[in-house]
Design an enzyme around this catalytic site. Structure first.
Site, PDB file in Angstrom:
ATOM      1  N   GLY A 514       0.825  -1.202   0.000  1.00 36.75           N
ATOM      2  CA  GLY A 514       0.000   0.000   0.000  1.00 36.75           C
ATOM      3  C   GLY A 514       0.848   1.236   0.000  1.00 36.75           C
ATOM      4  O   GLY A 514       2.086   1.175   0.038  1.00 36.75           O
ATOM      5  N   ASP A 632      -4.517  10.278  13.583  1.00 38.56           N
ATOM      6  CA  ASP A 632      -4.888   9.783  12.248  1.00 38.56           C
ATOM      7  C   ASP A 632      -5.512   8.398  12.352  1.00 38.56           C
ATOM      8  O   ASP A 632      -5.185   7.496  11.597  1.00 38.56           O
ATOM      9  CB  ASP A 632      -3.663   9.746  11.331  1.00 38.56           C
ATOM     10  CG  ASP A 632      -4.050   9.698   9.861  1.00 38.56           C
ATOM     11  OD1 ASP A 632      -5.200  10.056   9.529  1.00 38.56           O
ATOM     12  OD2 ASP A 632      -3.213   9.296   9.036  1.00 38.56           O
TER      13      ASP A 632
END
Length: 832
Positions: A514, A632
């Protein structure tokens, strides 16, 4: 003797009021009577889909599966409004519906028969059939007149010679069976494709058929069990698509819903409910022509976005930049002038003729033509030799498809799909850049010679300075590297670059897991067989070094079963890498928002994931030596181990608090929209309650299986928070659970657990930070049966031009969770 037979006659009379074997002229079907198929799978009778109107319809439904699904309706445009009605056989052999005044409400059509030897029976396949008792001929059948549903052995078709079509037409609404605005049909193109129209306009299409699959449906890969068969007779202008039964399931169906979605469902009967097999469209990218002509919609987990094809520019820059993409794109450079006459590859220079640009993972555009047989190279040459050909594709199971003029309704998937070759002028292709560079270089050579004499005088001086700078840089790099290998990151392994390169096959794209805002993650395997995940910091990231140092120092001091474990790091020149334990199941979003994989995480696993994330936050906020705010927290930053236990990852944006400090302020806001708390997004102020807000959003995503950034609901386009609030206000939130899970686990889901989690999620996304619980309170709520405070309606949108809208209203808010942490701390300027 009559007395002896009387009980049997009475029993027969009672039975006839509930079930029928068939319908004849002398044995009509009335309201409150039903006709069952021989095996009891289907039932025909009168039904009322609305609780507000006394409208009765004759329909067929699945008898043994709940919730009830209606698969065919006779009188969808003329409901019965009287208390009595009958479905019977007319004198000419037609099936007719009469009201109490003998008014004709519906008819199967004139059969032109004088015989009364006709009966209507319901087959085990759900097909209502008119049969001639004398010849056994089928005079009429419901399968040839579908409404909104296909059953196994039913079909859609077209016949060009007699201009006939067999289509699905949606209900007007969930409670109104009258014809809606959506129609699903099989197109007469070669090869055909499935098309859903909204009125007269295309709404969604499947892409061309390729032997066993539709090329525009990504789910139809080699692992997909395809329930469709296609027969197309090009010579006679006919085509038939038949739905076959799904393997290992008792019943299944395809339904065109009132919102235009096409659904395939399956079940093993009883209370097992219905399981989703397929549903489309899945995103706004799938809607027809989202990006206009020559535009391509990028379909991903995040919000879809349009881009012009290579060599094309927006037709209107202003509209395109504002998100209105429907007008599409136009060519930046016209095609070769050689197309003014007959094309000859022998007379045209390769530098002046057109070429092709390869685009992968594509849903083929609409309005294609099947070219003559041949291989891929012949397909290419054929397109190049045809001036009207704008693109071609050679697709397995089809052969050569060509497109003329504009390319419409293109989608690019993250994987799968087809390869499309777009015709471009030579100047738009990469090969032409070399010619331009050579030309410019030749012109510039004279200038360089002139400037060379002047530059020579500076050369010695610059060599001296550069040498000094290089030595200083090498000393700095070595010092930093040695500093990192010292006590600040004790307990971590230092990996040599060659070890990392060998483990990742030199950062092979096949090992790429990713990509995030600060780097790319690769899978690696050490010599001892241990699997690792390597985060390679992006060299172009301006904030990269700071985030790298922050994550390295921070996570090296954090150890918890619900936090991802950092194994070591590597520094080599400009390369900076972090080495983590490898998570077999990757990230939560790869399951949660995937049509197939989401079924692998049922409610019990989802509830366990929610609890695990909460325990990880308890450690960060309260139990670790450092008090850490993650900043986050989102689905893609929750990794799953082999047992689907969650681990919080990616601490590049995390911040530490010391002493009694519980709030800070940053000059730069980083994070992911949708997950950021209002105070952080608008003022840069963050605290533990910022993580609580993100956690609340994450909880609602886990429950619904919907992503905050792309979810909209209803005509008002309500976002996920608005939808959750509405659901909680009306039903306590139990209907908020991902429908796929609710359908497949109806007996296993704890409704009280779901409701509780919905309410906790809403408490965590309160507008005011002080109204949100702290993480220990959240864990207590999740693990106890204590009564929960009632949340206030979340703030979904604010007019930022109104200064009052950004400030808290003290008289409107009551502190639901009073503790010392809710007292605001003095803000301080951040160097973040």
């Amino acid at each position: 003797m009559a007395i002896f037979y009387f009980p049997y006659l009475l029993l027969l009379t009672m039975f006839s009021s509930y079930g029928f074997a068939d319908i004849t002229t002398s044995s009509p079907l009335s309201i409150r009577q039903t006709l069952s198929s021989p095996d009891g799978t289907f039932e025909l009778g009168f039904f009322n889909p609305s609780s507000t109107q006394n409208h009765q319809y004759v329909g067929i439904w699945f008898k043994k599966v709940t919730p009830r699904v209606y698969v065919w309706v006779a009188n969808r445009e003329n409901p019965v409004t009287s208390s009595t009605a009958s479905l019977t056989i007319s004198s000419n052999g037609s099936l007719i519906l009469l009201d109490e005044k003998q008014k004709l409400l519906w008819s199967s059509g004139e059969e032109s028969l004088t015989s009364n030897q006709v009966r209507a029976e319901l087959s085990d396949y759900g097909n209502l059939v008119l049969v001639d008792n004398v010849t056994g001929t089928h005079l009429w059948q419901s399968f040839e007149h579908p409404t909104d549903t296909m059953l196994p052995l039913s079909s859609l078709m077209y016949a060009i010679p007699n201009n006939t079509r067999r289509v699905l037409t949606s209900w007007k609404s969930n409670t109104d069976p009258s014809p809606g605005e959506f129609v699903a049909e099989l197109t007469p193109e070669v090869p055909p494709q499935g098309l859903v129209r909204k009125g007269s306009l295309p709404y969604w299409r499947s892409g061309p058929w390729a032997e066993t699959r539709f090329t525009g449906i990504l789910e139809m890969d080699e692992t997909y069990v395809n329930p469709l068969t296609m027969v197309q007779d090009v010579v006679n202008g006919t085509g038939v698509m038949t739905f076959c039964a799904l393997r290992n399931f008792d019943v299944s169906y395809i339904k065109l819903a009132s919102d235009g979605s096409l659904n395939v469902r399956r079940s093993n009967g009883g209370n097992t409910g219905w399981i989703k097999h397929f549903e489309g469209p899945l995103s706004s990218c799938d809607l027809y022509g989202t990006c206009g002509a020559n535009g391509m919609c990028i379909r991903s987990i995040s919000s879809p976005i349009c881009k012009c094809l290579k060599g094309f520019v927006p037709k209107s820059d202003d509209e395109w930049n504002s998100g209105n993409w429907t007008r599409g794109c136009v060519r930046r450079t016209e095609l070769s002038s050689s197309c003014q006459g007959n094309y000859s590859s022998t007379t045209q220079s390769k530098d002046t003729t057109d070429g092709f640009y390869r685009v992968a993972n594509i849903k083929p555009p609409d309005s294609y033509e099947l070219a003559s047989s041949g291989d891929a190279e012949q397909c290419r040459q054929g397109c190049l030799g045809n001036c009207s050909c704008s693109a071609f594709a050679y697709i397995k199971g089809i052969g050569c498809l060509v497109w003329k003029h504009e390319l419409l309704d293109m989608v690019q998937f993250t994987q799968g799909g087809e390869i499309l070759f777009i015709r471009l002028a030579r100047s738009e292709l990469a090969g032409s850049k070399r010619i331009k560079i050579i030309s410019v270089s030749a012109i510039s050579l004279c200038v360089i010679i002139i400037l060379g004499l002047a530059a020579f005088g500076c050369w010695r001086y610059r060599v001296k300075q550069n040498g000094q700078a290089r030595v200083a840089m090498e000393v700095s790099e070595d010092s930093w590297k040695n500093h990192l290998k010292s006590q600040d990151v004790s307990g971590l392994n230092f990996f040599e670059m060659h070890t990392i390169q060998n483990a990742t096959d030199n950062f092979s794209i096949s090992n790429k897991l990713g990509q995030g805002g600060f780097g790319t993650v690769y899978k690696g395997k050490l010599k001892d067989g241990k699997e690792i995940a390597i985060k390679r910091l992006s060299r172009s990231s301006g904030e990269g070094t700071e985030e790298f140092m922050n994550e390295l120092k921070l996570i090296s001091k954090l150890q918890h079963r619900n936090l991802v474990r950092l194994l070591g790091y590597c520094i080599e020149g400009e390369e900076k890498l972090l080495v983590y334990e490898f998570m077999v199941n990757k990230s939560l979003d790869s399951f949660l928002f995937d049509l197939k994989k989401k079924l692998e995480i049922g409610w019990s696993k989802r509830f366990n994931i929610i609890q695990g994330i909460a325990r990880g936050l308890v450690y960060l906020h309260r139990d670790s030596l450092l008090r850490v705010v993650h900043r986050d927290l989102k689905a893609s930053n929750i990794l799953l181990d082999e047992k689907m236990n969650p681990k919080i990852s990616d601490f590049g944006l995390a911040r530490m608090f010391q002493g009694t400090q519980n709030q800070d302020n940053t000059g730069r806001v980083f994070g992911t929209l949708g997950y950021m708390s209002p105070e952080y997004a608008w003022t840069g102020t963050f605290s533990e309650k910022s993580d609580i807000y993100s956690f609340g959003v994450l909880v609602l995503e886990i429950i619904t299986g919907k992503e905050i950034s792309s979810f909209t609901y209803g005509k008002e386009d309500k976002n996920l928070l608005a939808y959750a609030w509405e659901s909680w206000s009306e039903t306590g939130g139990v209907n908020l659970l991902d429908q796929d899970i609710a359908d497949s686990e109806s007996d296993l889901v704890e409704a009280a657990e779901v409701k509780r989690c919905v309410q906790i999620g809403l408490l965590c996304v309160q507008y005011q930070a002080m109204d949100r619980p702290n993480i220990k309170q959240v864990v207590t709520m999740l693990t106890s049966t204590m009564d929960l405070p009632k949340p206030k309606q979340p703030v979904f949108a604010l007019d930022t031009s109104d200064e009052d809208s950004l400030s808290p209203k003290s008289n409107d808010h009551k502190d639901l969770f009073s503790d010392d942490e809710n007292k605001p701390a003095q803000e301080k300027p951040g160097s973040d």
